[in-house]
Write a protein that holds these residues in place. Structure first.
Motif, mmCIF file in Angstrom:
data_model
loop_
_atom_site.group_PDB
_atom_site.id
_atom_site.type_symbol
_atom_site.label_atom_id
_atom_site.label_comp_id
_atom_site.label_asym_id
_atom_site.label_seq_id
_atom_site.Cartn_x
_atom_site.Cartn_y
_atom_site.Cartn_z
ATOM 1 N N UNK A 45 2.145 26.787 -43.440
ATOM 2 C CA UNK A 45 1.093 25.837 -43.784
ATOM 3 C C UNK A 45 0.841 25.944 -45.284
ATOM 4 N N UNK A 46 0.725 24.817 -45.968
ATOM 5 C CA UNK A 46 0.448 24.787 -47.401
ATOM 6 C C UNK A 46 -0.904 24.121 -47.613
ATOM 7 N N UNK A 47 -1.736 24.741 -48.425
ATOM 8 C CA UNK A 47 -3.071 24.219 -48.758
ATOM 9 C C UNK A 47 -3.246 24.189 -50.267
ATOM 10 N N UNK A 48 -4.105 23.325 -50.747
ATOM 11 C CA UNK A 48 -4.510 23.353 -52.153
ATOM 12 C C UNK A 48 -5.557 24.464 -52.299
ATOM 13 N N UNK A 49 -5.447 25.280 -53.323
ATOM 14 C CA UNK A 49 -6.473 26.309 -53.546
ATOM 15 C C UNK A 49 -7.848 25.675 -53.705
ATOM 16 N N UNK A 50 -7.894 24.477 -54.272
ATOM 17 C CA UNK A 50 -9.174 23.785 -54.435
ATOM 18 C C UNK A 50 -9.847 23.495 -53.099
ATOM 19 N N UNK A 51 -9.098 23.475 -52.001
ATOM 20 C CA UNK A 51 -9.638 23.161 -50.675
ATOM 21 C C UNK A 51 -9.848 24.390 -49.798
ATOM 22 N N UNK A 52 -9.589 25.581 -50.315
ATOM 23 C CA UNK A 52 -9.695 26.804 -49.518
ATOM 24 C C UNK A 52 -11.051 27.461 -49.800
ATOM 25 N N UNK A 53 -11.970 27.424 -48.828
ATOM 26 C CA UNK A 53 -13.314 27.968 -49.085
ATOM 27 C C UNK A 53 -13.320 29.427 -49.521
ATOM 28 N N UNK A 54 -12.403 30.237 -48.986
ATOM 29 C CA UNK A 54 -12.357 31.654 -49.352
ATOM 30 C C UNK A 54 -12.069 31.848 -50.839
ATOM 31 N N UNK A 55 -11.381 30.898 -51.456
ATOM 32 C CA UNK A 55 -11.074 30.998 -52.883
ATOM 33 C C UNK A 55 -12.322 30.827 -53.737
ATOM 34 N N UNK A 56 -13.377 30.306 -53.135
ATOM 35 C CA UNK A 56 -14.615 30.035 -53.873
ATOM 36 C C UNK A 56 -15.729 31.010 -53.492
#
Length: 137
Positions: A45-56
């Protein structure tokens, strides 16, 4: 390593939400890449970091990207995170993926990062796996 502010996630990062095949590049190094072909592959699965809540969840001060030629896609998918957090970016680049390397440098320059230290490098003479730090201007 008992680090409290590291959140491991079993996803790939890219410019858009998708699935991709992660190809084994070298059995001896453990390297894998979405770019190219390999003897074996795994769908991820590929996600944008901008869309990953854990990154924020906490302020991002360092972003390490080592994706065997997929670095520009990761940077594209982290535009907002990079703009808002202004982290130091640790990027692996090299001659094996020259087009990707040059695109990554342009993306970083456009995002307001210092790139002068890598602009004049002859990338055809640089082995893959060369690491560089980029700091915001």
């Amino acid at each position: 390593n008992a680090l409290s502010q590291v959140v491991p996630m079993n996803i790939g990062c890219g410019a858009a939400r998708s699935t991709a095949k992660l190809h084994e590049v070298s059995r001896s190094s453990g390297s894998a890449s979405i770019i190219g072909e390999g003897a074996t592959s795994t769908e991820i699965r590929v996600e944008r970091l901008d869309d990953v809540p854990e990154a924020w969840a906490t302020p991002v001060s360092l972003l390490k990207i080592d994706t065997e030629g997929y670095e520009p896609e990761v940077l594209e998918g982290a535009r907002r995170l990079i703009e808002e957090h202004r982290p130091t970016i640790y990027l692996e680049m090299g001659g094996d993926y020259i087009a990707s390397t040059l695109r990554s440098i342009d993306l970083l320059r456009d995002a307001g990062y210092r790139t002068d230290h890598v602009r004049s490098i002859d990338w055809s003479n640089v082995g893959n796996g060369s690491d560089y730090f980029f700091l915001p201007r």
